[in-house]
Design a protein around this motif. Structure first.
Motif, PDB file in Angstrom:
ATOM      1  N   LEU A 126      -4.428   0.855 -97.038  1.00 40.33           N
ATOM      2  CA  LEU A 126      -5.640   0.477 -96.576  1.00 40.33           C
ATOM      3  C   LEU A 126      -7.041   1.224 -97.079  1.00 40.33           C
ATOM      4  N   ARG A 127      -7.772   0.632 -97.480  1.00 41.66           N
ATOM      5  CA  ARG A 127      -9.105   1.370 -97.756  1.00 41.66           C
ATOM      6  C   ARG A 127     -10.458   0.474 -97.328  1.00 41.66           C
ATOM      7  N   GLN A 128     -11.319   1.000 -96.290  1.00 40.11           N
ATOM      8  CA  GLN A 128     -12.328   0.003 -95.685  1.00 40.11           C
ATOM      9  C   GLN A 128     -11.853  -1.338 -95.210  1.00 40.11           C
ATOM     10  N   CYS A 129     -10.930  -1.166 -94.394  1.00 40.45           N
ATOM     11  CA  CYS A 129     -10.284  -2.397 -93.840  1.00 40.45           C
ATOM     12  C   CYS A 129     -10.270  -2.518 -92.294  1.00 40.45           C
ATOM     13  N   LEU A 130     -10.365  -3.556 -91.860  1.00 42.46           N
ATOM     14  CA  LEU A 130     -10.627  -3.787 -90.325  1.00 42.46           C
ATOM     15  C   LEU A 130      -9.473  -4.541 -89.630  1.00 42.46           C
ATOM     16  N   ILE A 131      -8.800  -3.910 -88.649  1.00 44.14           N
ATOM     17  CA  ILE A 131      -7.767  -5.030 -87.815  1.00 44.14           C
ATOM     18  C   ILE A 131      -8.542  -4.886 -86.406  1.00 44.14           C
TER      19      ILE A 131
ATOM     20  N   GLY B 282      -1.018   8.612 -99.969  1.00 48.16           N
ATOM     21  CA  GLY B 282      -0.252   8.619-101.204  1.00 48.16           C
ATOM     22  C   GLY B 282      -1.065   7.789-102.326  1.00 48.16           C
ATOM     23  N   TRP B 283      -2.161   7.153-101.838  1.00 46.76           N
ATOM     24  CA  TRP B 283      -2.846   6.355-102.804  1.00 46.76           C
ATOM     25  C   TRP B 283      -4.041   6.836-103.399  1.00 46.76           C
ATOM     26  N   THR B 284      -5.045   7.335-102.443  1.00 48.16           N
ATOM     27  CA  THR B 284      -6.197   8.020-103.069  1.00 48.16           C
ATOM     28  C   THR B 284      -6.309   9.012-102.205  1.00 48.16           C
ATOM     29  N   ASP B 285      -7.594   9.929-102.185  1.00 48.43           N
ATOM     30  CA  ASP B 285      -7.838  11.014-101.469  1.00 48.43           C
ATOM     31  C   ASP B 285      -8.419  10.615-100.220  1.00 48.43           C
ATOM     32  N   HIS B 286      -8.662   9.045-100.002  1.00 47.55           N
ATOM     33  CA  HIS B 286      -9.495   8.800 -98.787  1.00 47.55           C
ATOM     34  C   HIS B 286      -8.936   7.382 -98.490  1.00 47.55           C
ATOM     35  N   GLU B 287      -8.114   7.123 -97.460  1.00 45.68           N
ATOM     36  CA  GLU B 287      -7.929   5.749 -96.959  1.00 45.68           C
ATOM     37  C   GLU B 287      -8.239   5.790 -95.643  1.00 45.68           C
TER      38      GLU B 287
ATOM     39  N   GLN C 236       0.540  -4.476 -99.483  1.00 46.34           N
ATOM     40  CA  GLN C 236       0.529  -3.226-100.035  1.00 46.34           C
ATOM     41  C   GLN C 236      -0.887  -3.137-100.920  1.00 46.34           C
ATOM     42  N   PHE C 237      -1.590  -2.172-100.562  1.00 53.05           N
ATOM     43  CA  PHE C 237      -2.894  -1.841-101.380  1.00 53.05           C
ATOM     44  C   PHE C 237      -4.087  -2.996-101.226  1.00 53.05           C
ATOM     45  N   HIS C 238      -4.812  -2.524-100.234  1.00 56.46           N
ATOM     46  CA  HIS C 238      -5.782  -3.419 -99.732  1.00 56.46           C
ATOM     47  C   HIS C 238      -7.199  -2.814 -99.725  1.00 56.46           C
ATOM     48  N   VAL C 239      -8.362  -3.510-100.266  1.00 57.12           N
ATOM     49  CA  VAL C 239      -9.565  -2.995-100.214  1.00 57.12           C
ATOM     50  C   VAL C 239     -10.569  -3.775 -99.618  1.00 57.12           C
ATOM     51  N   GLY C 240     -11.222  -3.654 -98.313  1.00 55.50           N
ATOM     52  CA  GLY C 240     -12.235  -4.414 -97.738  1.00 55.50           C
ATOM     53  C   GLY C 240     -11.530  -5.593 -97.051  1.00 55.50           C
ATOM     54  N   CYS C 241     -10.165  -5.669 -96.674  1.00 55.34           N
ATOM     55  CA  CYS C 241      -9.689  -6.725 -96.156  1.00 55.34           C
ATOM     56  C   CYS C 241      -9.859  -6.659 -94.685  1.00 55.34           C
ATOM     57  N   SER C 242      -9.667  -7.668 -93.964  1.00 51.88           N
ATOM     58  CA  SER C 242      -9.518  -7.770 -92.396  1.00 51.88           C
ATOM     59  C   SER C 242      -8.548  -8.760 -91.983  1.00 51.88           C
ATOM     60  N   TRP C 243      -8.260  -8.420 -90.857  1.00 49.90           N
ATOM     61  CA  TRP C 243      -7.396  -9.153 -89.923  1.00 49.90           C
ATOM     62  C   TRP C 243      -8.012  -9.351 -88.506  1.00 49.90           C
ATOM     63  N   THR C 244      -8.525 -10.445 -88.230  1.00 47.01           N
ATOM     64  CA  THR C 244      -9.378 -10.500 -86.891  1.00 47.01           C
ATOM     65  C   THR C 244      -9.053 -11.816 -86.098  1.00 47.01           C
TER      66      THR C 244
ATOM     67  N   LEU D 193      -5.462  -5.798-103.450  1.00 45.42           N
ATOM     68  CA  LEU D 193      -5.918  -7.002-102.982  1.00 45.42           C
ATOM     69  C   LEU D 193      -7.372  -6.664-102.354  1.00 45.42           C
ATOM     70  N   SER D 194      -8.326  -7.198-102.678  1.00 50.17           N
ATOM     71  CA  SER D 194      -9.749  -6.900-102.507  1.00 50.17           C
ATOM     72  C   SER D 194     -10.552  -8.196-101.791  1.00 50.17           C
ATOM     73  N   ASN D 195     -11.007  -8.103-100.700  1.00 45.39           N
ATOM     74  CA  ASN D 195     -11.931  -8.823 -99.744  1.00 45.39           C
ATOM     75  C   ASN D 195     -11.145 -10.177 -99.354  1.00 45.39           C
ATOM     76  N   PHE D 196      -9.921  -9.883 -98.746  1.00 49.23           N
ATOM     77  CA  PHE D 196      -8.989 -11.063 -98.355  1.00 49.23           C
ATOM     78  C   PHE D 196      -9.116 -10.870 -96.953  1.00 49.23           C
ATOM     79  N   HIS D 197      -9.297 -12.205 -96.070  1.00 44.59           N
ATOM     80  CA  HIS D 197      -9.297 -11.997 -94.693  1.00 44.59           C
ATOM     81  C   HIS D 197      -8.771 -13.217 -94.075  1.00 44.59           C
ATOM     82  N   ILE D 198      -8.027 -12.764 -92.860  1.00 44.11           N
ATOM     83  CA  ILE D 198      -7.457 -13.837 -92.177  1.00 44.11           C
ATOM     84  C   ILE D 198      -7.960 -13.812 -90.455  1.00 44.11           C
TER      85      ILE D 198
END
Length: 282
Positions: A208-213, A241-246, A183-191, A158-163
């Protein structure tokens, strides 16, 4: 159902700064103070600045435009969703239709009104969409999970989704559900959220990758956890377990009366970019 559309619009400088490629048939307006408005239609290939424009030169409207507050950026589509705000009628089909429509157009914002909004089924996140309320007056009452994204994978995150700016209240839940599950989020946020009275974890996005809470408060989460189950946290992140950098940040959050942990992160060594700063848990 009733939607209100807001086209992309902005000044010439703002257009040139981003210069997006509009979808085929997508309209956008360039509006400089005191100048004729320009309307363009995208073709799915050409950058916005290179499209032919229809000039709307109307003195009366230009006078109004001259006094109007100019937007800060070329905006995405926006929908103000007309749903029942008494908590009587299921709003999930209308909200999901709006989310799906905006994602298909390349993204935008679904704004939910103030009131009690009933969800008999979850809201399904889609790429490029922000679902926002109008502050704590917008309260979602899910019967199941408030939001759920379980179809993600390493190849289709899931890419660039925000709540933002709403409350998820599980008081009327019909099972042991989370406020948010995915599961599996890129550039998402919960604010700017309040999540309360959930059967299991309040906010539970995994991978999560590059995500903000940020500025999330959870209250009375894990109410259906008998103490032996893995869920039941205020904020619970499954990682590794997803990538080498979450990577993700959890900032200025409060977790109150969680059945298990206030803020919990579990995973492997690949969680090398996590920042957990300025939070409070009781």
């Amino acid at each position: 159902m009733s939607f209100r559309f807001q086209f992309r619009r902005g000044t010439t400088a703002e257009r040139d700064a981003s210069n997006p490629i509009l979808a085929a048939g997508e309209p956008a307006v360039v509006l400089d103070s005191g100048q004729p408005a320009e309307l363009v239609l995208g073709d799915g290939v050409t950058a916005m600045a290179d499209l032919r424009a229809a000039v709307w030169d109307d003195d009366a409207r230009l006078t109004l435009a001259d006094a109007a507050v100019q937007p800060g950026e070329v905006a995405d589509f926006a929908l103000l969703v007309d749903v029942d705000t008494t908590g009587t009628t299921d709003a999930a089909p209308t909200i999901n239709a709006a989310v799906t429509s905006l994602s298909a157009l390349g993204g935008g914002t679904v704004t939910l009104p103030k009131g009690s909004i009933r969800l008999d089924t979850p809201i399904i996140p889609k790429d490029g969409v922000r679902v926002r309320g109008l502050g704590p007056g917008t309260v979602l009452y899910p019967r199941q999970e408030g939001f759920t994204y379980t179809t993600g994978s390493t190849s289709t995150p899931l890419s660039n989704f925000h709540i933002s700016d709403l409350i998820i209240d599980g008081t009327h839940r019909t099972g042991t559900f989370k406020g948010y599950h995915g599961q599996f989020h890129v550039g998402c946020s919960w604010t700017n959220l309040i999540i309360r009275n959930t059967g299991m974890t309040g906010l539970g996005p995994d991978k999560l990758r590059q995500c903000l809470i940020s500025n999330v408060t959870t209250e009375d989460t894990g109410l259906d956890n008998d103490g032996t189950q893995p869920s039941g946290n205020g904020i619970g992140i499954g990682a590794g377990g997803w990538t080498d950098h979450e990577s993700f940040s959890i900032v200025n959050c409060n977790a109150i009366r969680a059945k298990r942990y206030g803020i919990m992160v579990e995973g492997s060594d690949s969680v090398s970019g996590a920042k957990i700063i300025g939070n409070f848990a009781t």
